[in-house]
Design a protein around this motif. Structure first.
Motif, PDB file in Angstrom:
ATOM      1  N   ARG A  23      -2.051  15.789 -18.250  1.00  0.00           N
ATOM      2  CA  ARG A  23      -2.598  17.308 -18.266  1.00  0.00           C
ATOM      3  C   ARG A  23      -4.133  17.339 -17.919  1.00  0.00           C
ATOM      4  NH1 ARG A  23      -0.169  21.781 -21.204  1.00  0.00           N
ATOM      5  NH2 ARG A  23      -0.496  22.494 -19.106  1.00  0.00           N
ATOM      6  N   HIS A  24      -4.310  18.295 -16.811  1.00  0.00           N
ATOM      7  CA  HIS A  24      -5.803  18.390 -16.738  1.00  0.00           C
ATOM      8  C   HIS A  24      -6.427  19.492 -17.282  1.00  0.00           C
ATOM      9  CE1 HIS A  24      -9.500  18.568 -14.270  1.00  0.00           C
ATOM     10  NE2 HIS A  24      -8.959  17.666 -13.406  1.00  0.00           N
ATOM     11  N   LEU A  25      -7.701  19.134 -17.803  1.00  0.00           N
ATOM     12  CA  LEU A  25      -8.327  20.228 -18.604  1.00  0.00           C
ATOM     13  C   LEU A  25      -8.337  21.571 -17.881  1.00  0.00           C
ATOM     14  CD1 LEU A  25     -11.304  17.895 -19.967  1.00  0.00           C
ATOM     15  CD2 LEU A  25      -9.677  19.339 -21.228  1.00  0.00           C
ATOM     16  N   ARG A  26      -8.413  21.457 -16.491  1.00  0.00           N
ATOM     17  CA  ARG A  26      -8.347  22.706 -15.743  1.00  0.00           C
ATOM     18  C   ARG A  26      -7.157  23.697 -16.234  1.00  0.00           C
ATOM     19  NH1 ARG A  26      -8.460  19.544 -10.593  1.00  0.00           N
ATOM     20  NH2 ARG A  26     -10.508  19.006 -10.491  1.00  0.00           N
ATOM     21  N   ASP A  27      -5.912  23.069 -16.287  1.00  0.00           N
ATOM     22  CA  ASP A  27      -4.812  23.681 -16.645  1.00  0.00           C
ATOM     23  C   ASP A  27      -4.823  24.053 -18.099  1.00  0.00           C
ATOM     24  OD1 ASP A  27      -4.057  23.446 -14.015  1.00  0.00           O
ATOM     25  OD2 ASP A  27      -3.261  21.275 -14.499  1.00  0.00           O
ATOM     26  N   LEU A  28      -5.343  23.154 -19.044  1.00  0.00           N
ATOM     27  CA  LEU A  28      -5.372  23.602 -20.455  1.00  0.00           C
ATOM     28  C   LEU A  28      -6.194  24.825 -20.751  1.00  0.00           C
ATOM     29  CD1 LEU A  28      -5.692  20.011 -21.800  1.00  0.00           C
ATOM     30  CD2 LEU A  28      -3.515  21.260 -22.038  1.00  0.00           C
ATOM     31  N   PHE A  29      -7.363  24.866 -20.001  1.00  0.00           N
ATOM     32  CA  PHE A  29      -8.140  26.110 -20.062  1.00  0.00           C
ATOM     33  C   PHE A  29      -7.490  27.072 -19.293  1.00  0.00           C
ATOM     34  CE2 PHE A  29     -11.453  23.231 -21.446  1.00  0.00           C
ATOM     35  CZ  PHE A  29     -12.346  24.001 -22.278  1.00  0.00           C
ATOM     36  N   ALA A  49     -19.105  20.122 -15.407  1.00  0.00           N
ATOM     37  CA  ALA A  49     -18.650  19.317 -14.333  1.00  0.00           C
ATOM     38  C   ALA A  49     -17.760  18.211 -14.624  1.00  0.00           C
ATOM     39  CB  ALA A  49     -19.967  18.612 -13.648  1.00  0.00           C
ATOM     40  N   LEU A  50     -17.913  17.545 -15.814  1.00  0.00           N
ATOM     41  CA  LEU A  50     -17.016  16.541 -16.130  1.00  0.00           C
ATOM     42  C   LEU A  50     -15.722  17.149 -16.370  1.00  0.00           C
ATOM     43  CD1 LEU A  50     -19.196  14.593 -18.780  1.00  0.00           C
ATOM     44  CD2 LEU A  50     -18.579  13.691 -16.625  1.00  0.00           C
ATOM     45  N   ALA A  51     -15.547  17.978 -17.015  1.00  0.00           N
ATOM     46  CA  ALA A  51     -14.171  18.512 -17.253  1.00  0.00           C
ATOM     47  C   ALA A  51     -13.507  19.174 -16.231  1.00  0.00           C
ATOM     48  CB  ALA A  51     -14.371  19.556 -18.460  1.00  0.00           C
ATOM     49  N   PHE A  52     -14.084  19.879 -15.399  1.00  0.00           N
ATOM     50  CA  PHE A  52     -13.507  20.723 -14.324  1.00  0.00           C
ATOM     51  C   PHE A  52     -13.564  19.886 -13.136  1.00  0.00           C
ATOM     52  CE2 PHE A  52     -14.518  23.378 -17.911  1.00  0.00           C
ATOM     53  CZ  PHE A  52     -13.174  23.916 -18.004  1.00  0.00           C
ATOM     54  N   GLY A  53     -14.561  19.191 -12.680  1.00  0.00           N
ATOM     55  CA  GLY A  53     -14.651  18.733 -11.397  1.00  0.00           C
ATOM     56  C   GLY A  53     -14.669  19.291 -10.171  1.00  0.00           C
ATOM     57  N   LYS A  54     -14.581  19.047  -9.089  1.00  0.00           N
ATOM     58  CA  LYS A  54     -14.445  19.629  -7.925  1.00  0.00           C
ATOM     59  C   LYS A  54     -13.344  19.305  -6.953  1.00  0.00           C
ATOM     60  CE  LYS A  54     -18.269  21.613  -4.957  1.00  0.00           C
ATOM     61  NZ  LYS A  54     -19.434  21.137  -4.415  1.00  0.00           N
ATOM     62  N   PHE A  78     -14.714  15.650  -7.137  1.00  0.00           N
ATOM     63  CA  PHE A  78     -14.977  14.969  -8.588  1.00  0.00           C
ATOM     64  C   PHE A  78     -13.741  15.326  -9.143  1.00  0.00           C
ATOM     65  CE2 PHE A  78     -19.198  16.003  -7.212  1.00  0.00           C
ATOM     66  CZ  PHE A  78     -20.165  15.391  -8.142  1.00  0.00           C
ATOM     67  N   GLU A  79     -12.973  14.454  -9.789  1.00  0.00           N
ATOM     68  CA  GLU A  79     -11.677  14.670 -10.104  1.00  0.00           C
ATOM     69  C   GLU A  79     -11.551  15.544 -11.597  1.00  0.00           C
ATOM     70  OE1 GLU A  79     -10.913  10.627 -11.448  1.00  0.00           O
ATOM     71  OE2 GLU A  79      -9.750  10.133  -9.732  1.00  0.00           O
ATOM     72  N   GLY A  80     -12.810  15.220 -12.273  1.00  0.00           N
ATOM     73  CA  GLY A  80     -12.760  16.083 -13.672  1.00  0.00           C
ATOM     74  C   GLY A  80     -11.819  15.481 -14.406  1.00  0.00           C
ATOM     75  N   ASN A  81     -11.366  16.371 -15.485  1.00  0.00           N
ATOM     76  CA  ASN A  81     -10.704  16.043 -16.628  1.00  0.00           C
ATOM     77  C   ASN A  81     -11.439  14.793 -17.383  1.00  0.00           C
ATOM     78  OD1 ASN A  81      -8.282  16.402 -18.053  1.00  0.00           O
ATOM     79  ND2 ASN A  81      -6.838  15.090 -16.970  1.00  0.00           N
ATOM     80  N   ARG A  82     -12.788  14.724 -17.608  1.00  0.00           N
ATOM     81  CA  ARG A  82     -13.299  13.651 -18.136  1.00  0.00           C
ATOM     82  C   ARG A  82     -14.033  14.350 -19.594  1.00  0.00           C
ATOM     83  NH1 ARG A  82     -14.820   9.392 -13.959  1.00  0.00           N
ATOM     84  NH2 ARG A  82     -13.095  10.042 -12.626  1.00  0.00           N
TER      85      ARG A  82
END
Ligand code: F6P
Length: 552
Positions: free
Chosen positions: A32-38, A438-443, A463-467
């Motif tokens: 799961r990506h932090l983008r979706d969790l947020f 930037a780490l969480a959401f990337g590009k 940037f994959e993000g999800n870091r």
């Protein structure tokens, strides 16, 4: 049942129900990506943040759900964390391989409290030493203590290594803002001659005090440096042996060795075998810190430590800062396979904090057998590293953002700077917040394309993000806050040690190298060719060194 007698009966960590539940949970949510969790919960940021004793932790940018926190705290319960905390705080001998209590929490216990271990009130002993330190520090700071030739002390050189150096250096740098600028502080740790030579190059021996800091007073590096310091002093003063008494004090548990070295035990500041080296910066090992910042500030730091101790001991696990920090570390180390943790203080005064944490975390949890001697079938302590922001951004952050490894980050920052200069602080804080964002959401590729980037360049700019990262904030870097921060990590390390079922308080791993060095020293120094019986590589290296030494 004591913590010790329980050892023989408990299951391996990976057999515990909560561990297995975490394993299945990981399979479900790891992609799961932090983008979706947020996106799913617009309140995730504030919901997954908590404030306690003046520290604010935002842990929402971690790859977790509320279920993860529930399962991790369940694991802590199953592993007996509550009982182990009480065992530590009440002086049980939880350092089982050395049969010692682990009582750094007693170093910051208030004067009116008491803790009796083996018939001795250790809190009373701690305060007696603190008072002696305060008296001595005041005499140095006020100029009442004079060197052999009658001059006041202007330079303080702490000679120690590991826990007898890293804590003092880190605390001096961290609290420099509060330090007496008429005094110069130097720290000598490495046995490399350059360390000593450079530390004293511009110092006048008449005005220099050496603090020989060593729990055992037998550590090769420290005793070699201490002997060199004594020679340097006596040569510089052209003075007699008695001069040593005015220029050397000791911090140790070993009165016999201190007096053998020639330091009057009246000038020895004691600590005890229940203080581990890496947990000792708030004991007499902090003498240089106290001289630098004064006894009141030192005591404020101890109050900060104590506040965190109480928070750790009494707060439910899901709102407990060190427990959460420790459990998140377990989550990434054992389930995501993360190998390292980056600690990134956005505060120049904390420049030695990552180095300090390296000993605290890695000497504590770099273990591969459980308390009862079984080899673990899971990963334990990760590698800690870091640099102050924003310097790291222009160096290794590239790998954290776009490399192939998952590196959980702890960002540390302060609402207020101690040295306001124009808009520096706004720029600094904007950078911390931007990095974790930037780490969480990337590009995404779509975002990159929509900026007009040519197709061939798109993959490079994604940037994959999800870091994942934690962000820790506090009002400003005071002595009290430093105490809280250090205790936060101490107890996070303890939490992890309990989960991993290892002894976080011994360090047998440093012994082998020490013993081998003792064997090699005479082989390097012997005037006649020694008979070597190492492996062919080590024999060859020794011969190379000897032949170069002979040709000098
Ligand atoms: O590196 C091993 C170690 O024992 C550390 O744990 C300790 O902090 C350091 O050596 C220094 O030991 P001492 O204070 O006894 O000189």
């Amino acid at each position: 049942m004591t913590a010790e007698t329980e050892l023989a009966t408990h299951p391996l960590l990976t057999e515990r129900p909560a561990w297995q539940a975490l394993q299945s949970h990981y399979e479900k949510i790891s992609k799961r990506h932090l983008r979706d969790l947020f996106a799913e919960d617009p309140e995730r940021g504030p919901k997954m943040s908590l404030e306690a004793i003046g520290l604010y932790l935002d842990y929402s940018k971690n790859r977790i759900t509320s279920e993860t926190v529930k399962l991790l705290t369940q694991l802590a319960e199953e592993c007996g964390l509550r009982r182990r905390i009480e065992a530590m705080f009440t002086g049980e001998k939880i350092n089982s391989t050395e049969k010692r209590s682990v009582l750094h929490v007693a170093l910051r216990a208030p004067k009116e409290s008491s803790l009796v271990v083996d018939g001795v009130d250790v809190v009373r002993e701690v305060h007696a030493v603190q008072d002696k330190m305060a008296n001595f520090s005041e005499r140095i700071r006020s100029g009442a203590w004079l060197g052999h030739t009658g001059k006041r002390i202007r330079n303080v050189v702490n000679t120690g290594i590991g826990g007898s150096d890293l804590g003092p250096v880190m605390a001096y740098e961290a609290l420099r803002h509060y330090s007496d600028r008429n005094l110069t502080f130097r720290f000598v740790s490495n046995v490399d001659d350059t360390d000593f030579a450079e530390a004293v190059i511009d110092l006048n021996p008449e005005e220099t005090l050496f603090i020989v800091s060593s729990k055992t007073f037998t550590t090769l590096e420290t005793m070699t440096n201490a002997r060199t310091a004594r020679e340097w002093l006596l040569k510089g003063l052209g003075g007699p042996e008695e001069a040593v008494a005015k220029h050397f004090v000791a911090v140790s548990t070993n009165a016999k060795e201190v007096s053998k070295f020639g330091i009057d035990t009246a000038n020895m500041f004691e600590f005890w075998d229940w203080v581990g080296g890496r947990y000792s910066m708030d004991s007499a090992i902090g003498l240089s810190t106290m001289i630098a910042i004064g006894a009141d500030n030192f005591r404020a730091m101890l109050r900060g430590f104590h506040e965190m101790d109480e928070h750790f001991r009494t707060t439910p696990f899901d709102r407990n800062l060190p427990v959460l920090l420790g459990l998140l570390g377990v989550w990434y180390t054992d389930f995501f396979g993360a190998q390292t943790v980056a600690v990134l203080p956005y505060e120049q005064y904390l420049k030695r904090f990552p180095a300090y944490l390296q000993q605290l975390t890695m000497e504590s949890n770099g273990k591969h057998v459980t308390l009862d001697g079984r080899t673990v079938n899971y990963e334990t302590g990760p590698i800690y590293w870091g640099e102050p922001g924003t310097n790291g951004q222009h160096s290794f952050y590239q790998l954290i953002h776009q490399g192939t490894r998952l590196i959980p980050c702890d960002f540390i920052a302060f609402f207020k700077t101690l040295n306001p200069l124009g808009d520096h602080h706004d720029i600094l804080l904007a950078n911390v917040f931007a990095q974790s964002e930037a780490l969480a959401f990337g590009k995404t590729p779509e975002q990159v394309k929509s900026e007009g980037t040519p197709d061939w360049l798109v993959p490079h700019r994604v940037f994959e993000g999800n870091r994942p990262s934690n962000t820790l904030l506090a009002e400003s870097l005071t002595p009290e806050v430093l105490g809280k921060l250090v205790a936060l990590y101490e107890h996070a390390v303890f939490t992890q040690g309990v989960i991993w079922d290892i002894n976080s308080f011994d360090q047998w791993g440093v012994e082998l190298g020490k013993a081998l060095a003792q064997r090699i020293i005479p082989e390097l120094e012997s005037p006649s060719e020694p008979k070597l019986s190492h492996d062919s590589s080590t024999n060859n290296l020794i011969r190379q060194y000897r032949s170069h030494k002979a040709s000098q």
